[in-house]
Motif scaffolding. Sequence first.
Motif, short mmCIF file in Angstrom:
data_model
loop_
_atom_site.label_atom_id
_atom_site.label_comp_id
_atom_site.label_asym_id
_atom_site.label_seq_id
_atom_site.Cartn_x
_atom_site.Cartn_y
_atom_site.Cartn_z
N ASN A 404 0.56 -1.04 -0.16
CA ASN A 404 -0.07 -0.38 -0.06
C ASN A 404 0.82 1.36 -0.04
O ASN A 404 1.30 1.30 1.63
CB ASN A 404 -1.00 0.33 1.26
CG ASN A 404 -2.49 1.02 1.63
OD1 ASN A 404 -1.98 2.17 0.56
ND2 ASN A 404 -2.96 0.92 2.21
N PRO A 405 0.44 2.15 -1.18
CA PRO A 405 1.31 3.39 -1.09
C PRO A 405 1.53 4.06 0.13
O PRO A 405 1.76 5.00 0.63
CB PRO A 405 0.52 3.49 -1.97
CG PRO A 405 0.58 3.33 -3.67
CD PRO A 405 0.10 2.18 -2.49
N ALA A 406 0.52 4.00 0.70
CA ALA A 406 -0.08 4.95 2.24
C ALA A 406 0.51 4.14 3.03
O ALA A 406 -0.01 5.08 3.83
CB ALA A 406 -1.52 5.79 1.79
N ALA A 407 1.06 3.25 3.05
CA ALA A 407 1.24 2.45 4.65
C ALA A 407 2.30 3.71 5.14
O ALA A 407 3.16 4.24 4.31
CB ALA A 407 1.69 1.29 4.25
N GLU A 408 2.66 3.51 6.64
CA GLU A 408 3.12 4.33 7.23
C GLU A 408 4.67 3.76 7.39
O GLU A 408 4.65 2.32 7.83
CB GLU A 408 2.50 4.33 8.60
CG GLU A 408 1.51 5.87 8.67
CD GLU A 408 0.89 6.44 9.99
OE1 GLU A 408 2.02 5.32 11.00
OE2 GLU A 408 0.88 6.71 10.40
N ILE A 409 5.91 4.25 7.31
CA ILE A 409 7.67 4.02 7.68
C ILE A 409 7.29 5.31 8.51
O ILE A 409 7.28 5.97 8.82
CB ILE A 409 8.54 4.15 6.72
CG1 ILE A 409 8.15 4.87 5.79
CG2 ILE A 409 7.31 2.75 6.02
CD1 ILE A 409 8.97 5.36 4.74
N HIS A 410 8.18 4.65 9.54
CA HIS A 410 9.01 5.33 10.73
C HIS A 410 10.52 6.15 10.62
O HIS A 410 11.28 5.31 10.68
CB HIS A 410 8.26 5.07 11.74
CG HIS A 410 7.01 4.62 12.42
ND1 HIS A 410 6.07 3.62 11.51
CD2 HIS A 410 6.85 6.05 12.65
CE1 HIS A 410 5.08 3.85 12.06
NE2 HIS A 410 5.08 4.71 12.88
N LEU A 419 4.15 6.25 3.27
CA LEU A 419 5.59 5.27 2.46
C LEU A 419 5.85 6.10 0.72
O LEU A 419 6.84 7.02 0.38
CB LEU A 419 5.11 4.13 2.07
CG LEU A 419 5.64 2.60 0.65
CD1 LEU A 419 7.28 2.97 1.48
CD2 LEU A 419 5.06 1.79 0.55
N ALA A 420 4.90 6.75 -0.25
CA ALA A 420 4.97 6.96 -1.33
C ALA A 420 4.03 8.14 -1.17
O ALA A 420 2.97 8.77 -1.00
CB ALA A 420 4.54 6.20 -2.51
N ALA A 421 4.06 9.49 -2.13
CA ALA A 421 3.72 10.85 -1.71
C ALA A 421 2.44 10.96 -2.59
O ALA A 421 3.08 11.97 -3.31
CB ALA A 421 4.65 11.86 -1.89
N GLY A 422 2.86 9.82 -4.13
CA GLY A 422 2.11 10.44 -4.94
C GLY A 422 0.67 9.06 -4.93
O GLY A 422 0.56 8.41 -4.00
#
Length: 429
Positions: A404-410, A419-422
């Motif tokens: 998921n490009p909207a997943a979170e990383i820290h 994870l991804a801005a687009g």
Amino acid sequence: MGLPAAKPIKSCILIFYYGGPSHFETYDPKPDAPADVRGEFRAVSTSVPGLQVSEHLPRMGKLMHKVALVRSVTHQARLHDSASIHALTGRPLEGPDRELFAPLPQVYPSYGSAVAHFRRQGTEVPYSSLPYVFRNVQDVPCQGGGMLGAAVDPLRIEVDAVERKYQVELLKRAAGMSEERFTQRQRLLSALDQPVAAASALKDLYPRAQRLLSSASIHEALDITREPADVRERYGFGPDPQDKGEGGGGGNGAEMAYARQMRGQNLLLARRLVEAGAPFVNVYDCKQQGQNWDAHFKCFNQHKTHLLPLADQSLSALIEDLDARGLLETTLVVAMGEFGRTPKINGDGGRDHWPDCYTVLLAGGGVQGGAVYGASDRMGAFPARDPVTPGDLAATIFWRFGINPAAEIHDHLGRPHRLAAGEPLTRLF
């Protein structure tokens, strides 16, 4: 609304043409533009009706039904370091657009590191890069794990241009380190007091290092001499580097490029790694800024003589080879630079940096062959429709892996980052 479902890919090969290829002289020619924009090359028909590319891409022209072009990629970083960081992490360099004259820690992870973070289980080498670390004044900080840490840095594979082979320093056992002695050391490490061992920041890396040292599949994949001679010739060998080039600045140019003999073989090795189960492989086409695709001087001869012939030969070989082996549908190939080149030809017969609009090529991984996403305007200067950012390309890669490009990383302070801005280019697949 969720993203469209698609069968996830298994692998990605990202080919980075460092320096910035000219979109005019490659995949977005402008035959109807004025001569000082159009340039010297002819636009020729391809295997896709109505789709034209440069006359100096004859092999790729026959494969356009297998690839997709994104002709509207755009960002605002006009210098190599900041542009490369944006292109290979999907995030702009914080602060002003600039080249780096002192080492700078990497912030956001490279795409391969992010994929390794989410999919590190079940593979010996989740992310590899070859055949060197590319650099300007400094090594450009977009080639590793960034905030995700060294555990997801790539396995860095180095080229030996003289011997025409590859090696990994980390996989070399020390002199006199027999298999028996290596096994004894493993047992000794296992016998150490566990609380002490657990305190080590490197504890999670020991098992991986041990597996790599003993891995027959990885060592075999790296041994490119196992390939038949005709296959190696199909990918191509380049000439030896020259001592001085036709470029400015005291002598620059792609003809000086380090290990340019092996530019085609790099893609062959990438195929071998994918075949051995590697999920993500970065291939850096050139090592040193000024001895790469940065054609400020004599752009047409640089592309025609020193850059395009082997790029055309090796990329077409890779696509055909993956297809013949049944790997193309599960392997996404991404071919790109950090930006394009200016519409206007400068006084030295070159083109300068132009991030405002350029082209990225995609092949395999379920892409719609023959598709063109977006378009540049008549002068090749700006997107005429459907602008695409590096963040969108990042999201596309992650989505195709089923991440998921909207997943979170820290980051190291525990702060969350998307994870991804687009957004992924779903309609291309």
